[in-house]
Design a protein around this motif. Structure first.
Motif, PDB file in Angstrom:
ATOM      1  N   ASN A   8      -7.837 -62.848  73.498  1.00 61.02           N
ATOM      2  CA  ASN A   8      -6.943 -63.796  74.151  1.00 61.02           C
ATOM      3  C   ASN A   8      -5.691 -64.069  73.321  1.00 61.02           C
ATOM      4  O   ASN A   8      -4.598 -64.120  73.857  1.00 61.02           O
ATOM      5  CB  ASN A   8      -7.673 -65.114  74.434  1.00 61.02           C
ATOM      6  CG  ASN A   8      -8.526 -64.980  75.668  1.00 61.02           C
ATOM      7  OD1 ASN A   8      -8.360 -64.028  76.420  1.00 61.02           O
ATOM      8  ND2 ASN A   8      -9.423 -65.910  75.867  1.00 61.02           N
ATOM      9  N   GLY A  19      -7.984 -65.339  88.435  1.00 57.15           N
ATOM     10  CA  GLY A  19      -9.147 -64.449  88.497  1.00 57.15           C
ATOM     11  C   GLY A  19      -9.089 -63.567  89.734  1.00 57.15           C
ATOM     12  O   GLY A  19      -9.363 -62.364  89.683  1.00 57.15           O
ATOM     13  N   THR A 118     -18.368 -73.073  89.830  1.00 58.65           N
ATOM     14  CA  THR A 118     -19.436 -72.973  88.819  1.00 58.65           C
ATOM     15  C   THR A 118     -20.068 -74.340  88.550  1.00 58.65           C
ATOM     16  O   THR A 118     -21.258 -74.432  88.302  1.00 58.65           O
ATOM     17  CB  THR A 118     -18.887 -72.411  87.490  1.00 58.65           C
ATOM     18  OG1 THR A 118     -17.697 -73.112  87.159  1.00 58.65           O
ATOM     19  CG2 THR A 118     -18.564 -70.935  87.602  1.00 58.65           C
ATOM     20  N   LYS A 146     -18.426 -65.549  85.666  1.00 60.91           N
ATOM     21  CA  LYS A 146     -18.403 -66.936  85.219  1.00 60.91           C
ATOM     22  C   LYS A 146     -17.084 -67.386  84.617  1.00 60.91           C
ATOM     23  O   LYS A 146     -16.873 -68.574  84.405  1.00 60.91           O
ATOM     24  CB  LYS A 146     -19.545 -67.177  84.228  1.00 60.91           C
ATOM     25  CG  LYS A 146     -20.910 -67.066  84.931  1.00 60.91           C
ATOM     26  CD  LYS A 146     -22.011 -67.794  84.209  1.00 60.91           C
ATOM     27  CE  LYS A 146     -22.519 -66.999  83.045  1.00 60.91           C
ATOM     28  NZ  LYS A 146     -23.795 -67.542  82.529  1.00 60.91           N
ATOM     29  N   SER A 147     -16.208 -66.421  84.298  1.00 67.70           N
ATOM     30  CA  SER A 147     -14.924 -66.799  83.705  1.00 67.70           C
ATOM     31  C   SER A 147     -13.863 -65.777  84.099  1.00 67.70           C
ATOM     32  O   SER A 147     -14.151 -64.580  84.154  1.00 67.70           O
ATOM     33  CB  SER A 147     -15.062 -66.848  82.174  1.00 67.70           C
ATOM     34  OG  SER A 147     -13.791 -66.676  81.579  1.00 67.70           O
ATOM     35  N   ASP A 149     -11.719 -64.679  82.298  1.00 70.40           N
ATOM     36  CA  ASP A 149     -11.580 -63.751  81.162  1.00 70.40           C
ATOM     37  C   ASP A 149     -12.446 -62.502  81.342  1.00 70.40           C
ATOM     38  O   ASP A 149     -12.180 -61.468  80.740  1.00 70.40           O
ATOM     39  CB  ASP A 149     -11.986 -64.446  79.855  1.00 70.40           C
ATOM     40  CG  ASP A 149     -10.971 -65.493  79.441  1.00 70.40           C
ATOM     41  OD1 ASP A 149      -9.811 -65.408  79.915  1.00 70.40           O
ATOM     42  OD2 ASP A 149     -11.335 -66.405  78.673  1.00 70.40           O
ATOM     43  N   ASP A 150     -13.506 -62.625  82.141  1.00 69.52           N
ATOM     44  CA  ASP A 150     -14.408 -61.486  82.345  1.00 69.52           C
ATOM     45  C   ASP A 150     -14.069 -60.690  83.610  1.00 69.52           C
ATOM     46  O   ASP A 150     -14.715 -59.689  83.916  1.00 69.52           O
ATOM     47  CB  ASP A 150     -15.861 -61.978  82.481  1.00 69.52           C
ATOM     48  CG  ASP A 150     -16.376 -62.609  81.205  1.00 69.52           C
ATOM     49  OD1 ASP A 150     -15.914 -62.181  80.128  1.00 69.52           O
ATOM     50  OD2 ASP A 150     -17.234 -63.509  81.287  1.00 69.52           O
ATOM     51  N   VAL A 178     -13.415 -69.805  89.452  1.00 63.00           N
ATOM     52  CA  VAL A 178     -13.097 -68.606  88.653  1.00 63.00           C
ATOM     53  C   VAL A 178     -11.999 -67.795  89.347  1.00 63.00           C
ATOM     54  O   VAL A 178     -11.159 -67.179  88.702  1.00 63.00           O
ATOM     55  CB  VAL A 178     -14.365 -67.770  88.403  1.00 63.00           C
ATOM     56  CG1 VAL A 178     -14.061 -66.582  87.503  1.00 63.00           C
ATOM     57  CG2 VAL A 178     -15.470 -68.628  87.791  1.00 63.00           C
ATOM     58  N   GLY A 181      -8.961 -69.787  88.363  1.00 63.49           N
ATOM     59  CA  GLY A 181      -8.727 -69.914  86.928  1.00 63.49           C
ATOM     60  C   GLY A 181      -7.789 -68.841  86.401  1.00 63.49           C
ATOM     61  O   GLY A 181      -7.657 -67.768  86.992  1.00 63.49           O
ATOM     62  N   SER A 183      -6.158 -66.287  83.341  1.00 62.29           N
ATOM     63  CA  SER A 183      -6.501 -65.544  82.130  1.00 62.29           C
ATOM     64  C   SER A 183      -5.440 -64.486  81.874  1.00 62.29           C
ATOM     65  O   SER A 183      -4.819 -63.967  82.800  1.00 62.29           O
ATOM     66  CB  SER A 183      -7.870 -64.886  82.286  1.00 62.29           C
ATOM     67  OG  SER A 183      -8.092 -63.984  81.227  1.00 62.29           O
TER      68      SER A 183
END
Lengths: 589, 170
Positions: A8, A19, A118, A146-147, A149-150, A178, A181, A183
């Motif tokens: 990050n 996301g 979530t 779940k994020s 970032d994934d 998500v 969200g 990222s």
């Protein structure tokens, strides 16, 4: 975790994305151009992203089951990933049948399902269901994202796993927060699954023994399955068969991997296989499975299947080796790679008494049915369709009698030309799968062959075909019964037709007309030509309803669990006209 | 036949459901199960004991390898391995049997973790067979509470061939 944080900070100069945007962009980076779906509350951010993404063409279906089967049809016709998007809860539960179907038939699809936020998971929130838990046994890969970032990593993994090795369905469960969200962790993201899950496996097993067995056997048979289509092994299978003069039998999913009109082709084997295919299997001294799995519709009786033969198996999925039937030799690896290794060491045979014997089997045991009176016999119509389309149309079927008649009387020539629900036997698969197939291969004629039972399981998809003017040509065999159920009740339940009559059927032509889709009904033999001309000359979606006698049955037939000696070739009733014999797997060629 | 499987997996939500699901769908029972992180928190080891035909166990092993979270499977049944379970139980005692019970704990090399004038809590770790015997012996008394772990197992380093060891170190 430490790794992720580092990522990050490294990506500080990379602009953040939602996301939802990361997932859609990852699809585009992987060559996805089309998807099927149905929006709802928990997937709206993804749909908003699609709204801004002109490179991704989305087809709105009428029921989520339609989306998953359309994705399957698309994947089966193209070999590419089929993608579908639905909302949470009922949107997710409505695709379960299709996921199970894709798992059974090794079809690469990716489902993206919305999920409640979530922070609300596990609280029985509105339209919440445990999609991840429910899809464990019916997916090849599934993840609860779940994020954000994934998002890139999980999407990459889902795509890679769906397409690699023995393909199958992947699912990403995508919670609302998500999707929203942000990222910046989406560039050059690495997959985290062990490499052997996505890389081609090495060839291992008894290569020399199998080469020897092919060269030494006097009466060999090649038994071709869906793996042959997936591995693009057609050319090498033809080379092997021709070089050593080996007759070829095929499973339902394998049809087309070897040209049906080839001299060495015996068509389908098994429960409703041709008598000549089954007799060849009974008589052979060596049988080599090429990406097939000795399932219960083929090896109806595991002990007696090809009982005089040395058995060998080539499969990319080593869990398929000896799952039902024990084999003498096996090779695990990609079929096409294995054949490339084997073929140069196969001795050429110019004249084979066995191959000639098999030709005689075709003439002695053709496919046959009673001619009947003026009514249309489905077998006749399918065979006429085959002639009229020169065997080149992409054929999609539903599940039941019409499916078996089509497998018998429309010998497809190419891989990916015959598409149906084989392993799971999903009625209602046909119409949406045909829509998906046509989207995937718009330059080919796509013909759906269905029945009055099957088509009503997803008939709402006529709306999808109309909305996008997807020219699927539908042949609907109407016998007013659940024909295959009725056939079993007649043969094994002393004609007690418990709940297999379809009284209450709509007027299908009026129904099509309500969708502004042209239709035509034919009832007598004389009309076959006219009906097929109507079908093949129509520009948009169209429906040809073919009224057929309800008592018509599918033969040959091996009753479930019995061995090949119990095969019923056909029942000839003299009062139903003379016997018509057809050998679609042309011996003259 | 009893099989002792040691499955190295990614330490990840859902992995246990994926693994155990392969048994449930076939109607097989898992006799004992134990899950724990390895020295690397990214991985866990699932150790399980199943009582099924060898052919079926081989099939499940192959299916396990198809799960994306599974990294390695070892069937320790045929190998020289150390197997351990832990049992903790509380037995009712009275003046008459207390000495006898304490003597038995000594015999089994158990540990007294807690004691009152009417009960004693014992901890014992050993191989599954000795654990069975231990429980059987104590069931002569009134067992008030009992808890038992699944088996964990590791192959003995001295039992491995040199080739395998060197392969591993790569």
């Amino acid at each position: 975790m430490a790794k992720e944080k580092k990522n990050n900070t490294k990506n500080e100069n990379v602009p953040e994305k939602t996301g939802a945007k990361i997932v859609i962009d990852t699809l585009l980076e992987n060559g996805v151009k089309d998807c099927f779906g149905y929006p709802g509350g928990a997937i709206l951010r993804v749909y908003d992203t699609i709204f801004h993404t002109s490179e991704l063409k989305h087809y709105l279906v009428r029921h989520e089951q339609g989306a998953v089967h359309a994705a399957e049809g698309y994947a089966r016709a193209t070999g590419k990933l089929g993608v579908l998007i639905t909302t949470s809860g009922p949107g997710a539960t409505n695709i379960m049948t299709g996921l199970a179907d894709a798992k059974m038939d090794s079809t690469p699809i990716l489902a993206i399902t919305g999920q409640v936020g979530t922070y609300e998971i596990g609280t029985d929130a509105f339209q919440e269901v445990d999609t991840y838990g429910m899809t464990i046994p019916i997916t090849k890969y599934n993840a609860l994202l779940k994020s954000p970032d994934d998002a890139a990593r999980v999407t990459k993994e889902a795509i890679a796993v769906a397409l690699s090795g023995r393909p199958g369905p992947s699912l990403i469960d995508f919670p609302k927060d998500v999707q929203n969200g942000l990222s910046s962790n989406y560039k050059d993201v690495k997959m985290r699954i062990p490499a052997f899950h996505v890389e081609k496996p090495e060839i291992s097993g008894s290569v020399d023994e199998i080469i020897n067995a092919i060269n030494r056997s006097a009466k060999p048979v090649l038994y071709v399955g869906g793996g042959a289509v997936i591995s693009n092994a057609s050319r090498n299978i033809i080379e092997l068969a021709e070089k050593a003069q080996i007759p070829v039998v095929s499973t339902l999913t394998g049809l087309g991997a070897f040209p049906g009109d080839h001299k060495l082709s015996l068509g389908m084997l098994g429960m409703h296989g041709t008598a000549y295919a089954n007799k060849a299997v009974m008589e052979c001294d060596f049988i080599l499975s090429l990406g097939a799995r000795f399932d219960d519709r083929v090896a109806t009786n595991t002990e007696d299947f090809a009982k005089n033969a040395i058995k060998a198996q080539i499969d990319i999925d080593s869990a398929e080796i000896e799952k039902r039937v024990n084999v003498d030799f096996f090779i695990s690896g990609d079929l096409n790679d294995v054949l490339q290794k084997i073929n140069p060491q196969i001795e050429s045979v110019s004249k084979s008494p066995w191959a000639e014997h098999v030709q005689k089997l075709k003439i002695a045991h053709p496919l046959a049915f009673d001619e009947g009176g003026s009514e249309i016999k489905p077998q006749q119509l399918i065979y006429e369709l085959w002639k009229k389309t020169k065997g080149e149309a992409v054929i999609v079927t539903d599940v039941g009698q019409h499916q078996m008649w089509t497998a018998q009387f429309y010998p497809v020539k190419h891989p990916r030309q015959f598409i149906c629900s084989s392993g799971l036997g999903t009625m209602g698969y046909g119409l949406p799968a045909a829509i998906g197939a046509k989207v995937g291969v718009p330059d080919k004629d796509v013909i759906l062959i269905s029945g009055d039972g099957s088509i009503q399981m997803n008939i709402q998809e006529l709306g999808t075909a109309k909305m996008y003017n997807i020219p699927v040509k539908i042949i609907l065999f109407n016998n007013g019964y659940l024909g295959m159920v009725r056939q079993w009740q007649e043969l094994f339940f002393e004609e007690r037709y418990s709940h297999s009559t379809m009284s209450g059927n709509p007027d299908f032509i009026k129904l099509a007309a309500a969708y502004d889709i042209p239709g035509k009904t034919i009832v007598s033999k004389k009309e076959i030509e006219e009906g097929l001309s109507f079908l093949l000359s129509s520009k948009g979606p169209c429906l040809l309803e073919v009224s057929i006698p309800w008592e018509e049955k599918v033969f040959p037939m091996i009753p479930a669990g019995r061995n090949y000696e119990n095969m019923i070739e056909y029942e000839h009733k003299k009062d139903k006209g003379s016997l018509v014999s057809i050998i679609p797997h042309n011996p003259q060629k | 036949m009893k099989h002792l499987l040691s499955v190295l997996v990614r330490n990840h939500y859902g992995v246990l459901s994926h693994v155990s699901g392969l048994f449930t769908r076939r109607g097989y029972n898992i006799d004992s199960l134990s899950v724990g992180e390895t020295d690397n928190p990214e991985y866990s080891i699932i150790t399980m004991v199943v009582n099924e035909e060898p052919k079926m166990v081989r099939q499940i092993e192959k299916q396990l390898y198809k799960l994306v979270d599974v990294i390695k499977i070892e069937d320790l049944t045929q190998k020289e391995s150390l197997q351990r379970e832990l049992v903790v139980l509380t037995v009712e005692t009275n003046r008459a049997n207390r000495q006898e019970i304490l003597a038995l704990v000594e015999v089994f090399k158990g540990i007294i973790v807690d004691m009152t004038d009417s009960a004693v809590m014992i901890e014992m770790s050993s191989n599954p067979r000795r654990i069975e015997t231990f429980i059987k012996v104590f069931s002569e008394y009134n067992i008030m509470q009992i808890a038992r772990t699944g088996t964990i197992a590791l192959e003995f380093p001295s039992g491995r061939s040199r080739k395998e060891n060197s392969k591993e170190s790569k």
